[in-house]
Design an enzyme around this catalytic site. Sequence first.
Site, PDB file in Angstrom:
ATOM      1  N   TYR A  27      -3.285  21.163  39.288  1.00 22.71           N
ATOM      2  CA  TYR A  27      -2.595  22.453  39.144  1.00 22.71           C
ATOM      3  C   TYR A  27      -1.546  22.402  38.033  1.00 22.71           C
ATOM      4  O   TYR A  27      -0.656  21.558  38.035  1.00 22.71           O
ATOM      5  CB  TYR A  27      -1.964  22.891  40.469  1.00 22.71           C
ATOM      6  N   SER A  40      -8.149  30.966  48.327  1.00 22.29           N
ATOM      7  CA  SER A  40      -8.406  32.311  47.781  1.00 22.29           C
ATOM      8  C   SER A  40      -8.763  33.304  48.880  1.00 22.29           C
ATOM      9  O   SER A  40      -9.791  33.998  48.807  1.00 22.29           O
ATOM     10  CB  SER A  40      -9.494  32.280  46.701  1.00 22.29           C
ATOM     11  N   PRO A  41      -7.899  33.420  49.904  1.00 22.24           N
ATOM     12  CA  PRO A  41      -8.204  34.324  51.026  1.00 22.24           C
ATOM     13  C   PRO A  41      -8.174  35.793  50.617  1.00 22.24           C
ATOM     14  O   PRO A  41      -8.696  36.648  51.340  1.00 22.24           O
ATOM     15  CB  PRO A  41      -7.098  34.012  52.040  1.00 22.24           C
ATOM     16  N   LEU A  42      -7.556  36.097  49.478  1.00 20.78           N
ATOM     17  CA  LEU A  42      -7.556  37.491  48.990  1.00 20.78           C
ATOM     18  C   LEU A  42      -8.548  37.664  47.840  1.00 20.78           C
ATOM     19  O   LEU A  42      -8.435  38.614  47.058  1.00 20.78           O
ATOM     20  CB  LEU A  42      -6.151  37.886  48.518  1.00 20.78           C
ATOM     21  N   LYS A  67      -4.131  45.922  45.088  1.00 17.20           N
ATOM     22  CA  LYS A  67      -3.815  46.443  43.744  1.00 17.20           C
ATOM     23  C   LYS A  67      -5.053  46.954  43.026  1.00 17.20           C
ATOM     24  O   LYS A  67      -4.943  47.581  41.990  1.00 17.20           O
ATOM     25  CB  LYS A  67      -3.054  45.410  42.922  1.00 17.20           C
ATOM     26  N   GLY A  72      -7.030  38.011  44.559  1.00 18.81           N
ATOM     27  CA  GLY A  72      -6.254  39.246  44.354  1.00 18.81           C
ATOM     28  C   GLY A  72      -7.076  40.505  44.590  1.00 18.81           C
ATOM     29  O   GLY A  72      -6.515  41.579  44.777  1.00 18.81           O
ATOM     30  N   LEU A  73      -8.404  40.379  44.610  1.00 20.53           N
ATOM     31  CA  LEU A  73      -9.258  41.564  44.753  1.00 20.53           C
ATOM     32  C   LEU A  73      -8.968  42.328  46.047  1.00 20.53           C
ATOM     33  O   LEU A  73      -9.084  43.553  46.103  1.00 20.53           O
ATOM     34  CB  LEU A  73     -10.738  41.138  44.731  1.00 20.53           C
ATOM     35  N   LEU A  74      -8.563  41.588  47.107  1.00 24.03           N
ATOM     36  CA  LEU A  74      -8.330  42.211  48.412  1.00 24.03           C
ATOM     37  C   LEU A  74      -6.845  42.494  48.650  1.00 24.03           C
ATOM     38  O   LEU A  74      -6.434  42.775  49.759  1.00 24.03           O
ATOM     39  CB  LEU A  74      -8.853  41.276  49.516  1.00 24.03           C
TER      40      LEU A  74
HETATM   41  N1  LIG Z   1      -9.537  23.633  46.732  1.00 23.92           N
HETATM   42  C1  LIG Z   1      -9.787  24.484  45.762  1.00 23.92           C
HETATM   43  O1  LIG Z   1     -10.755  24.338  45.001  1.00 23.92           O
HETATM   44  C2  LIG Z   1      -8.851  25.646  45.537  1.00 23.92           C
HETATM   45  C3  LIG Z   1      -9.203  26.648  44.607  1.00 23.92           C
HETATM   46  C4  LIG Z   1      -8.333  27.727  44.424  1.00 23.92           C
HETATM   47  C5  LIG Z   1      -7.142  27.777  45.137  1.00 23.92           C
HETATM   48  N2  LIG Z   1      -6.796  26.773  46.015  1.00 23.92           N
HETATM   49  C6  LIG Z   1      -5.520  26.835  46.766  1.00 23.92           C
HETATM   50  O2  LIG Z   1      -5.416  28.098  47.413  1.00 23.92           O
HETATM   51  C7  LIG Z   1      -4.204  28.750  47.013  1.00 23.92           C
HETATM   52  C8  LIG Z   1      -4.395  30.241  47.049  1.00 23.92           C
HETATM   53  O3  LIG Z   1      -5.438  30.616  46.142  1.00 23.92           O
HETATM   54  P1  LIG Z   1      -5.350  31.988  45.370  1.00 23.92           P
HETATM   55  O4  LIG Z   1      -4.058  32.030  44.614  1.00 23.92           O
HETATM   56  O5  LIG Z   1      -6.603  32.152  44.609  1.00 23.92           O
HETATM   57  O6  LIG Z   1      -5.267  32.989  46.625  1.00 23.92           O
HETATM   58  P2  LIG Z   1      -5.485  34.558  46.774  1.00 23.92           P
HETATM   59  O7  LIG Z   1      -4.649  34.939  47.941  1.00 23.92           O
HETATM   60  O8  LIG Z   1      -6.923  34.880  46.862  1.00 23.92           O
HETATM   61  O9  LIG Z   1      -4.889  35.201  45.438  1.00 23.92           O
HETATM   62  C9  LIG Z   1      -3.507  35.165  45.201  1.00 23.92           C
HETATM   63  C10 LIG Z   1      -3.154  36.156  44.121  1.00 23.92           C
HETATM   64  O10 LIG Z   1      -3.359  37.485  44.595  1.00 23.92           O
HETATM   65  C11 LIG Z   1      -2.284  38.310  44.195  1.00 23.92           C
HETATM   66  N3  LIG Z   1      -1.542  38.674  45.431  1.00 23.92           N
HETATM   67  C12 LIG Z   1      -1.252  37.863  46.492  1.00 23.92           C
HETATM   68  N4  LIG Z   1      -0.572  38.531  47.438  1.00 23.92           N
HETATM   69  C13 LIG Z   1      -0.428  39.784  47.000  1.00 23.92           C
HETATM   70  C14 LIG Z   1       0.189  40.934  47.527  1.00 23.92           C
HETATM   71  N5  LIG Z   1       0.787  40.923  48.723  1.00 23.92           N
HETATM   72  N6  LIG Z   1       0.157  42.086  46.785  1.00 23.92           N
HETATM   73  C15 LIG Z   1      -0.464  42.122  45.591  1.00 23.92           C
HETATM   74  N7  LIG Z   1      -1.058  41.054  45.008  1.00 23.92           N
HETATM   75  C16 LIG Z   1      -1.046  39.892  45.710  1.00 23.92           C
HETATM   76  C17 LIG Z   1      -1.418  37.473  43.251  1.00 23.92           C
HETATM   77  O11 LIG Z   1      -1.957  37.541  41.935  1.00 23.92           O
HETATM   78  P3  LIG Z   1      -1.409  38.466  40.755  1.00 23.92           P
HETATM   79  O12 LIG Z   1      -0.163  39.139  41.200  1.00 23.92           O
HETATM   80  O13 LIG Z   1      -1.224  37.566  39.618  1.00 23.92           O
HETATM   81  O14 LIG Z   1      -2.545  39.412  40.534  1.00 23.92           O
HETATM   82  C18 LIG Z   1      -1.681  36.081  43.770  1.00 23.92           C
HETATM   83  O15 LIG Z   1      -1.421  35.067  42.825  1.00 23.92           O
HETATM   84  C19 LIG Z   1      -3.877  28.133  45.652  1.00 23.92           C
HETATM   85  O16 LIG Z   1      -2.516  28.245  45.308  1.00 23.92           O
HETATM   86  C20 LIG Z   1      -4.289  26.701  45.874  1.00 23.92           C
HETATM   87  O17 LIG Z   1      -3.258  26.004  46.563  1.00 23.92           O
HETATM   88  C21 LIG Z   1      -7.648  25.719  46.229  1.00 23.92           C
END
Ligand SMILES: NC(=O)c1ccc[n+]([C@@H]2O[C@H](COP(=O)([O-])OP(=O)(O)OC[C@H]3O[C@@H](n4cnc5c(N)ncnc54)[C@H](OP(=O)(O)O)[C@@H]3O)[C@@H](O)[C@H]2O)c1
Length: 373
Positions: free
Chosen positions: A64, A219-221, A229, A224-226
């Site tokens: 990261y 990536s539970p969202l 926004k 960001g798609l879910l």
């Molecule tokens: N093992 C693996 O291969 C792997 C891969 C990926 C991630 N991960 C881990 O999983 C974590 C989470 O992944 P992810 O960041 O992809 O998760 P995500 O929850 O799918 O996406 C997070 C992004 O969504 C947007 N967001 C989140 N909450 C919001 C809200 N309340 N309102 C509006 N926008 C919101 C933000 O992006 P913007 O504001 O920039 O749009 C944020 O950075 C990572 O930090 C990492 O630790 C692991």
Amino acid sequence: MSMQNYYLLGRSGLRVSPLSLGTMTFGKDGPYGGVWGSTDEVSRALFDRYLDAGGNFIDTADLYTYGTAETLLGKFIAERGGRDRIVLTSKYSYNSTTPGDPNAGGNGRKNMVRAVDASLRRLRTDYIDLYLLHTWDRITPAEEVVRTFDDLVRAGKIRYAGLSDVPAWYAARAQTWAEAHALTPLINLQLQYSLIERTLEPEFTPLAQTLGMGITAWSPLGMGLLSGKYKPSEGRLQGEGRLTSAVGGDKMGLFTERNWAVVATLEKVAKELGREMSQVALNWVATQPAVGSVIIGASSVKQLDGNLAALDFTLPPELRRQLDAVSTPSSVPFPHSMFAIPHQFDLQGRAAVGDKPAGYTSPVFAGPPATVA
Ligand SMILES: NC(=O)c1ccc[n+]([C@@H]2O[C@H](COP(=O)([O-])OP(=O)(O)OC[C@H]3O[C@@H](n4cnc5c(N)ncnc54)[C@H](OP(=O)(O)O)[C@@H]3O)[C@@H](O)[C@H]2O)c1
């Protein structure tokens, strides 16, 4: 379910928060960090806010922001104190520091030992609570990985071990090998899981439940798609955020008709509940079978605050059914497709059930006696 409740991760004695803090966006280095990474100040505010809310489970990796996320975390933990209260997760597999060195990447023993020492230095700690293989390299035998994890536990460098982004057969092989040789068991599978990515369910959910590995969902969202926004109802298919950045969602193939249908149903359900779309999406994942914790990402404290409240309500069964229905993958992989259709022949030996005393038959085989023609 709240942030003050801690759950056992897999078949272990390790207690973790149901929402874990993801740090993939801590720092501005590396190709992604440069586009959507957070400044040191925002990262620090997210870290403090998460711990203040009672969270104890933090996810990072040497990859990261090319080591900056670990360096920042090490600094924040040292300055705040309370290292032992945190369940610190890190991962290895990628070569982000020494291009051209074939053993500074991959899942092999030499790289794992090198990587853990480098992570410990950046994190300013002498142990990592949960150490994961980040991504399967398609080369290294599972036995080598399991044996090296066990050595690191015995050396006191890590407390627990797990796997991220591996095929189910590989995880089963690794865990069975560990059990057969009394080596450190794997307690965690870190996998992509959300309303738009459910393909893990047929293989990984029963695997995790049967072999004692709690799933942590990344990536539970849907990156960001879910999050709310991007709303088709308002014609906002091109909201502003990570997915519309230079390394965004259209390039990742996320803007599909099926995904927009999921977003539309999520919007409707969230409205009915008076909740944010992001909260409903996180709640759905956190309450799926075998999920131990959901790894949340946020690019501001406001987003994080909303996400931390995602477990303050219960998703009513009818609304969950609507989300389940719209997000079910369009095809079920073989052989699970076979199990979904009614069988002409008696597969479960149900005719014999009546011959045994009550309580003898395991629930797996119990069911209505087959009608004998
Ligand atoms: N093992 C693996 O291969 C792997 C891969 C990926 C991630 N991960 C881990 O999983 C974590 C989470 O992944 P992810 O960041 O992809 O998760 P995500 O929850 O799918 O996406 C997070 C992004 O969504 C947007 N967001 C989140 N909450 C919001 C809200 N309340 N309102 C509006 N926008 C919101 C933000 O992006 P913007 O504001 O920039 O749009 C944020 O950075 C990572 O930090 C990492 O630790 C692991």
